[in-house]
Design a protein around this motif. Structure first.
Motif, mmCIF file in Angstrom:
data_model
loop_
_atom_site.group_PDB
_atom_site.id
_atom_site.type_symbol
_atom_site.label_atom_id
_atom_site.label_comp_id
_atom_site.label_asym_id
_atom_site.label_seq_id
_atom_site.Cartn_x
_atom_site.Cartn_y
_atom_site.Cartn_z
ATOM 1 N N GLY A 6 0.976 -0.880 0.303
ATOM 2 C CA GLY A 6 -0.057 0.251 0.070
ATOM 3 C C GLY A 6 0.976 1.479 0.005
ATOM 4 N N PHE A 7 0.204 2.272 -0.198
ATOM 5 C CA PHE A 7 0.698 3.743 -0.608
ATOM 6 C C PHE A 7 1.382 4.001 0.500
ATOM 7 N N ALA A 8 1.024 4.063 2.315
ATOM 8 C CA ALA A 8 1.107 4.139 3.042
ATOM 9 C C ALA A 8 2.501 3.330 3.829
ATOM 10 N N GLU A 9 2.452 2.596 3.034
ATOM 11 C CA GLU A 9 3.326 1.228 3.731
ATOM 12 C C GLU A 9 4.817 1.228 3.512
ATOM 13 N N ALA A 10 4.960 2.064 1.737
ATOM 14 C CA ALA A 10 5.873 2.368 1.259
ATOM 15 C C ALA A 10 6.398 3.259 1.456
ATOM 16 N N PHE A 11 5.956 3.899 2.106
ATOM 17 C CA PHE A 11 7.013 5.600 3.476
ATOM 18 C C PHE A 11 7.073 5.069 4.703
ATOM 19 N N ALA A 63 10.744 4.589 -8.827
ATOM 20 C CA ALA A 63 10.332 3.525 -9.976
ATOM 21 C C ALA A 63 9.152 3.486 -9.993
ATOM 22 N N LEU A 64 8.386 3.624 -8.985
ATOM 23 C CA LEU A 64 7.134 3.726 -8.754
ATOM 24 C C LEU A 64 5.900 4.386 -8.726
ATOM 25 N N GLY A 65 7.884 6.214 -9.289
ATOM 26 C CA GLY A 65 6.580 7.281 -9.747
ATOM 27 C C GLY A 65 6.508 8.274 -8.036
ATOM 28 N N ILE A 66 6.982 7.599 -7.807
ATOM 29 C CA ILE A 66 6.626 8.438 -5.457
ATOM 30 C C ILE A 66 7.932 8.874 -5.062
ATOM 31 N N GLU A 67 8.291 10.354 -5.425
ATOM 32 C CA GLU A 67 9.680 10.537 -5.122
ATOM 33 C C GLU A 67 9.763 11.057 -3.642
#
Length: 75
Positions: A6-11, A63-67
């Motif tokens: 998930g997006f939140a998990e990525a951070f 690479a996922l576009g989350i910079e």
């Protein structure tokens, strides 16, 4: 079958992750991840450490576009 990262998990990830976690982030199976690594085609940097693979989190997020980390206002 594992669920995608998930997006939140990525951070909340550490500086580097194992290949299985990176595979979850890209929503691919671990078998496909190993194949891509062996072909030199994994979508981000993969570093071999002994018999294991590590993926720098920053490289994976780019690479996922989350910079950038999102900023939220909290009371």
């Amino acid at each position: 079958m594992t669920r995608p990262l998930g997006f939140a998990e990525a951070f909340d990830l550490p500086l580097s992750v194992d290949l299985a976690t990176a595979a979850r982030a890209f929503d691919i199976s671990i078998g496909t991840a190993y194949r891509l690594v062996h072909l030199g085609a994994f979508p981000c940097l993969v570093i071999r450490v002994g018999h294991r693979y590590r993926v720098p989190t920053a490289s994976m997020l780019v690479a996922l576009g989350i910079e950038e980390r999102p900023v939220y206002f909290e009371d």
